[in-house]
Design an enzyme around this catalytic site. Structure first.
Site, PDB file in Angstrom:
ATOM      1  N   HIS A  44       0.831  -1.203   0.000  1.00  0.00           N
ATOM      2  CA  HIS A  44       0.000   0.000   0.000  1.00  0.00           C
ATOM      3  C   HIS A  44       0.869   1.258   0.000  1.00  0.00           C
ATOM      4  O   HIS A  44       2.023   1.242   0.449  1.00  0.00           O
ATOM      5  CB  HIS A  44      -0.930  -0.011   1.209  1.00  0.00           C
ATOM      6  CG  HIS A  44      -1.989  -1.079   1.118  1.00  0.00           C
ATOM      7  ND1 HIS A  44      -2.971  -1.252   2.060  1.00  0.00           N
ATOM      8  CD2 HIS A  44      -2.209  -2.027   0.158  1.00  0.00           C
ATOM      9  CE1 HIS A  44      -3.763  -2.263   1.702  1.00  0.00           C
ATOM     10  NE2 HIS A  44      -3.310  -2.755   0.549  1.00  0.00           N
ATOM     11  N   GLU A  46       0.954   4.031   1.707  1.00  0.00           N
ATOM     12  CA  GLU A  46       1.494   4.558   2.972  1.00  0.00           C
ATOM     13  C   GLU A  46       2.786   3.857   3.359  1.00  0.00           C
ATOM     14  O   GLU A  46       3.764   4.500   3.766  1.00  0.00           O
ATOM     15  CB  GLU A  46       0.524   4.340   4.129  1.00  0.00           C
ATOM     16  CG  GLU A  46      -0.891   4.758   3.973  1.00  0.00           C
ATOM     17  CD  GLU A  46      -1.795   3.782   3.260  1.00  0.00           C
ATOM     18  OE1 GLU A  46      -1.413   3.309   2.166  1.00  0.00           O
ATOM     19  OE2 GLU A  46      -2.890   3.517   3.762  1.00  0.00           O
ATOM     20  N   ALA A 147     -17.968  11.830 -28.513  1.00  0.00           N
ATOM     21  CA  ALA A 147     -17.266  12.886 -29.244  1.00  0.00           C
ATOM     22  C   ALA A 147     -18.311  13.615 -30.074  1.00  0.00           C
ATOM     23  O   ALA A 147     -19.063  12.986 -30.824  1.00  0.00           O
ATOM     24  CB  ALA A 147     -16.199  12.279 -30.150  1.00  0.00           C
ATOM     25  N   TRP A 163     -13.966  10.236 -37.661  1.00  0.00           N
ATOM     26  CA  TRP A 163     -13.257  10.864 -36.548  1.00  0.00           C
ATOM     27  C   TRP A 163     -13.578  12.329 -36.462  1.00  0.00           C
ATOM     28  O   TRP A 163     -13.416  13.064 -37.424  1.00  0.00           O
ATOM     29  CB  TRP A 163     -11.742  10.695 -36.710  1.00  0.00           C
ATOM     30  CG  TRP A 163     -11.360   9.273 -36.569  1.00  0.00           C
ATOM     31  CD1 TRP A 163     -10.902   8.442 -37.543  1.00  0.00           C
ATOM     32  CD2 TRP A 163     -11.421   8.483 -35.384  1.00  0.00           C
ATOM     33  NE1 TRP A 163     -10.680   7.191 -37.048  1.00  0.00           N
ATOM     34  CE2 TRP A 163     -10.994   7.181 -35.720  1.00  0.00           C
ATOM     35  CE3 TRP A 163     -11.802   8.736 -34.061  1.00  0.00           C
ATOM     36  CZ2 TRP A 163     -10.927   6.155 -34.800  1.00  0.00           C
ATOM     37  CZ3 TRP A 163     -11.740   7.708 -33.141  1.00  0.00           C
ATOM     38  CH2 TRP A 163     -11.296   6.431 -33.515  1.00  0.00           C
ATOM     39  N   ARG A 177      -9.888   4.283 -21.184  1.00  0.00           N
ATOM     40  CA  ARG A 177     -10.281   2.875 -21.281  1.00  0.00           C
ATOM     41  C   ARG A 177      -9.463   1.990 -20.340  1.00  0.00           C
ATOM     42  O   ARG A 177      -9.987   1.053 -19.744  1.00  0.00           O
ATOM     43  CB  ARG A 177     -10.066   2.361 -22.714  1.00  0.00           C
ATOM     44  CG  ARG A 177     -11.121   2.818 -23.691  1.00  0.00           C
ATOM     45  CD  ARG A 177     -10.798   2.276 -25.079  1.00  0.00           C
ATOM     46  NE  ARG A 177     -11.828   2.616 -26.050  1.00  0.00           N
ATOM     47  CZ  ARG A 177     -11.778   2.273 -27.336  1.00  0.00           C
ATOM     48  NH1 ARG A 177     -10.736   1.588 -27.805  1.00  0.00           N
ATOM     49  NH2 ARG A 177     -12.758   2.604 -28.152  1.00  0.00           N
ATOM     50  N   ARG A 200      -5.277   0.650 -26.886  1.00  0.00           N
ATOM     51  CA  ARG A 200      -4.078   0.761 -27.723  1.00  0.00           C
ATOM     52  C   ARG A 200      -3.470   2.140 -27.446  1.00  0.00           C
ATOM     53  O   ARG A 200      -3.955   2.860 -26.596  1.00  0.00           O
ATOM     54  CB  ARG A 200      -4.437   0.599 -29.201  1.00  0.00           C
ATOM     55  CG  ARG A 200      -5.218  -0.690 -29.488  1.00  0.00           C
ATOM     56  CD  ARG A 200      -5.595  -0.848 -30.943  1.00  0.00           C
ATOM     57  NE  ARG A 200      -6.384   0.241 -31.481  1.00  0.00           N
ATOM     58  CZ  ARG A 200      -7.710   0.349 -31.362  1.00  0.00           C
ATOM     59  NH1 ARG A 200      -8.387  -0.546 -30.684  1.00  0.00           N
ATOM     60  NH2 ARG A 200      -8.358   1.357 -31.898  1.00  0.00           N
TER      61      ARG A 200
HETATM   62  C1  AOF Z   1      -4.642  -0.657  -1.790  1.00  0.00           C
HETATM   63  N1  AOF Z   1      -3.579   0.165  -1.897  1.00  0.00           N
HETATM   64  O1  AOF Z   1      -2.324   1.853  -1.171  1.00  0.00           O
HETATM   65  C2  AOF Z   1      -4.212   1.287   0.081  1.00  0.00           C
HETATM   66  C3  AOF Z   1      -5.329   0.426   0.197  1.00  0.00           C
HETATM   67  O2  AOF Z   1      -6.392  -6.262  -0.969  1.00  0.00           O
HETATM   68  P1  AOF Z   1      -5.503  -5.606   0.058  1.00  0.00           P
HETATM   69  O3  AOF Z   1      -5.176  -6.472   1.199  1.00  0.00           O
HETATM   70  O4  AOF Z   1      -4.281  -5.009  -0.588  1.00  0.00           O
HETATM   71  O5  AOF Z   1      -6.348  -4.414   0.717  1.00  0.00           O
HETATM   72  C4  AOF Z   1      -7.039  -3.557  -0.094  1.00  0.00           C
HETATM   73  C5  AOF Z   1      -7.783  -2.507   0.702  1.00  0.00           C
HETATM   74  O6  AOF Z   1      -6.931  -1.726   1.519  1.00  0.00           O
HETATM   75  C6  AOF Z   1      -8.458  -1.509  -0.241  1.00  0.00           C
HETATM   76  O7  AOF Z   1      -9.697  -1.943  -0.655  1.00  0.00           O
HETATM   77  C7  AOF Z   1      -8.542  -0.262   0.631  1.00  0.00           C
HETATM   78  O8  AOF Z   1      -9.716  -0.333   1.399  1.00  0.00           O
HETATM   79  C8  AOF Z   1      -7.328  -0.361   1.572  1.00  0.00           C
HETATM   80  N2  AOF Z   1      -6.206   0.568   1.229  1.00  0.00           N
HETATM   81  N3  AOF Z   1      -5.492  -0.532  -0.769  1.00  0.00           N
HETATM   82  O9  AOF Z   1      -4.832  -1.544  -2.630  1.00  0.00           O
HETATM   83  C9  AOF Z   1      -3.316   1.133  -1.020  1.00  0.00           C
HETATM   84  N4  AOF Z   1      -3.953   2.242   0.988  1.00  0.00           N
HETATM   85 ZN    ZN Z   2      -3.140  -0.328   3.812  1.00  0.00          ZN
END
Ligand code: AOF
Ligand code: ZN
Length: 350
Positions: A44, A46, A147, A163, A177, A200
């Site tokens: 994550h 943090e 568009a 286009w 996408r 793409r």
């Molecule tokens: C993330 N990335 O930087 C933060 C998240 O599936 P896990 O165990 O990785 O946990 C996912 C959950 O953790 C996600 O749904 C969200 O609630 C919390 N924070 N998740 O994938 C991150 N900070």
């Molecule tokens: Zn976390």
């Protein structure tokens, strides 16, 4: 926090179904560590930022675009890393709405860490709209992208001008996408444009978005590109009639999902873990989805040209009553891309 949001965006297309998250550690007025969630299942944001900061984090502030998690999922709880780092304060843009992960703030506060919310909250929610929407809805987050010309048309009378927008806009569409679980069009668009509906022009996302055709009467020809390539990129057809014409589609790997209405089709997609859908037309499907209150965001790419008499109106068939009900839309964002103007409008809950 704005820097943390910028970092979060680096995870574009690679974190779903988890959110894009960014973090920055500030100590003594300078950024001492940065991080973002690079890929689904990985560390994550943090923890990455705190590790980069090391001892410099002590006594500092952690800015993060989502409340730190308190759960042990695919990685250890971020609250543990925060407590170990010695930061004095956490500023999070927004609360985590998901049951297993939320509650990090209370846990940190109980350990004497100051926790604040609300900085750049709207931006943070918009960035991960499908993630926040998923906890309060049984259908996917729906973005309708069209568009249009200056005179609000999506095609000329003779339909020969395919286009409207410039090259930069086209790249932007592929970038969009990449962050959706599915890309959808109506059967009319398959018949007139024979689109590929693949990503793409930009880096490939972690998983290719599914292709979805809203085709109540099963008009999709067996020779369409989305049919012929269904074994490389999965293609689903949402149909209300099922009959003999199924076999040539099924034998090429297309999956046909019976669904009575558009709302039903969307719920069936959600039941298959599709949490976000980018609808790219055509006019008929656009009008029907708007009429039926099934759209959350409208993204209009307006090109600097006119299409004139007999051209195809962007929302052909939308009733005046529904248009009036929609009223003046809130503008979420507006920017220039090449010579085009791209506006995102909020149509959810209207
Ligand atoms: C993330 N990335 O930087 C933060 C998240 O599936 P896990 O165990 O990785 O946990 C996912 C959950 O953790 C996600 O749904 C969200 O609630 C919390 N924070 N998740 O994938 C991150 N900070
Ligand atoms: Zn976390």
């Amino acid at each position: 926090m704005r820097r943390a949001l910028e970092l979060a965006r680096k995870g574009w297309g690679n974190t779903a179904p988890n959110p894009m998250v960014g973090a920055a550690v500030v100590s003594g007025g300078v950024v001492v560590g940065e991080g973002w969630h690079v890929q689904y299942g990985g560390p994550h944001a943090e923890t990455v930022a705190l590790e980069a900061a090391g001892h410099a984090a002590r006594g500092g502030t952690l800015y993060v675009t989502l409340e730190p998690c308190a759960h042990r999922g695919q990685t250890p709880p971020c609250t543990e890393a925060i407590l170990a780092s010695g930061v004095a304060r956490v500023v999070a843009a927004v609360r985590d709405p998901t049951p297993p992960a939320r509650g990090g703030a209370e846990l940190l506060r109980a350990q004497g860490i100051e926790v604040q919310f609300g900085v750049e909250a709207d931006e943070a929610i918009e960035l991960n709209a499908p993630f926040f929407h998923a906890v309060r809805s049984t259908r996917p987050w729906v973005v309708l992208k069209l568009a249009v010309s200056i005179d609000g048309a999506i095609g000329s009378k003779t339909r020969e001008q395919r286009w409207l927008t410039g090259e930069d806009s086209r790249r932007e569409v592929h970038h969009m996408r990449a962050n959706f679980d599915a890309i959808a069009v109506g059967a009319g668009t398959v018949l007139s444009d024979d689109p590929e509906l693949t990503v793409r022009l930009v880096d490939a996302p972690r998983r290719a978005p599914l292709r979805v055709i809203f085709d109540r009467e099963l008009r999709t020809p067996a020779t369409a590109k989305v049919v012929r390539t269904a074994r490389q990129v999965p293609t689903l057809i949402m149909a209300s009639v099922v009959g003999a014409q199924l076999e040539p589609l099924r034998s090429q790997g297309v999956e046909i999902i019976p669904s009575k209405t558009h709302a039903d089709a969307l719920e069936k997609l959600r039941a298959r873990s599709i949490r976000s859908v980018l609808v790219e037309g055509g006019a008929g499907l656009a009008a029907q989805l708007l009429e039926q209150k099934l759209v959350d965001r409208l993204v209009i790419f307006q090109a600097p040209l006119l299409l004139g008499d007999g051209s195809l109106a962007a929302f052909g068939g939308l009733t005046a009553a529904r248009a009036r009900e929609l009223g003046n839309l809130r503008i979420v964002s507006r920017r220039n891309i090449g010579d085009d103007v791209v506006t995102t409008y909020d149509v959810s809950r209207r």
